[in-house]
Design a protein around this motif. Structure first.
Motif, short mmCIF file in Angstrom:
data_model
loop_
_atom_site.label_atom_id
_atom_site.label_comp_id
_atom_site.label_asym_id
_atom_site.label_seq_id
_atom_site.Cartn_x
_atom_site.Cartn_y
_atom_site.Cartn_z
N GLU A 203 6.91 8.14 0.52
CA GLU A 203 7.76 8.91 1.44
C GLU A 203 7.90 8.22 2.79
O GLU A 203 8.91 8.37 3.47
N TYR A 204 6.89 7.45 3.19
CA TYR A 204 6.99 6.70 4.45
C TYR A 204 8.01 5.57 4.33
O TYR A 204 8.72 5.27 5.29
N TYR B 123 0.83 -1.21 0.00
CA TYR B 123 0.00 0.00 0.00
C TYR B 123 0.86 1.25 0.00
O TYR B 123 0.64 2.18 -0.78
N LEU B 124 1.86 1.28 0.88
CA LEU B 124 2.74 2.45 0.97
C LEU B 124 3.57 2.63 -0.30
O LEU B 124 3.88 3.76 -0.69
N TYR C 255 0.97 4.36 -2.65
CA TYR C 255 0.29 5.59 -2.27
C TYR C 255 1.10 6.56 -1.42
O TYR C 255 0.85 7.76 -1.44
N LYS C 256 2.02 6.07 -0.61
CA LYS C 256 2.80 6.93 0.28
C LYS C 256 4.26 6.50 0.30
O LYS C 256 4.79 6.08 1.34
#
Length: 85
Positions: free
Chosen positions: A16-17, A9-10, A13-14
């Motif tokens: 940077e995490y 998921y990261l 979508y994310k």
């Protein structure tokens, strides 16, 4: 499974995490290795650094399981402390 699902998921979508997580684990490895005397610190840092993603996934799984275990332990303690009806 939850950690791998979160990773996927990261990744989509994310990201940077994931960058933050990689830099944090690298800093942790470097900091821990710098505490050892000369040849051993460098050897440990390069060995762990070569495993890269596996070290990060293992750390994430251990943190997830520890957090979940503490949460479940707290729930169990709270249920025991309630008087029966």
């Amino acid at each position: 499974m939850a950690v791998l699902g979160a990773y996927v998921y990261l990744w989509f979508y994310k990201p940077e995490y994931l960058t933050w997580w990689k830099r944090s684990t690298d800093r942790l490895v470097e900091g821990g290795s710098s505490q050892l005397p000369y040849p051993w610190g460098d050897r440990l840092e390069s060995t762990i650094g070569n495993f890269g993603i596996w070290v990060q996934l293992t750390a994430a799984i251990l943190i997830f399981r520890s957090t979940l275990g503490i949460l479940l332990l707290m729930i169990r303690i709270m249920r025991k402390s309630k008087p029966p009806r």
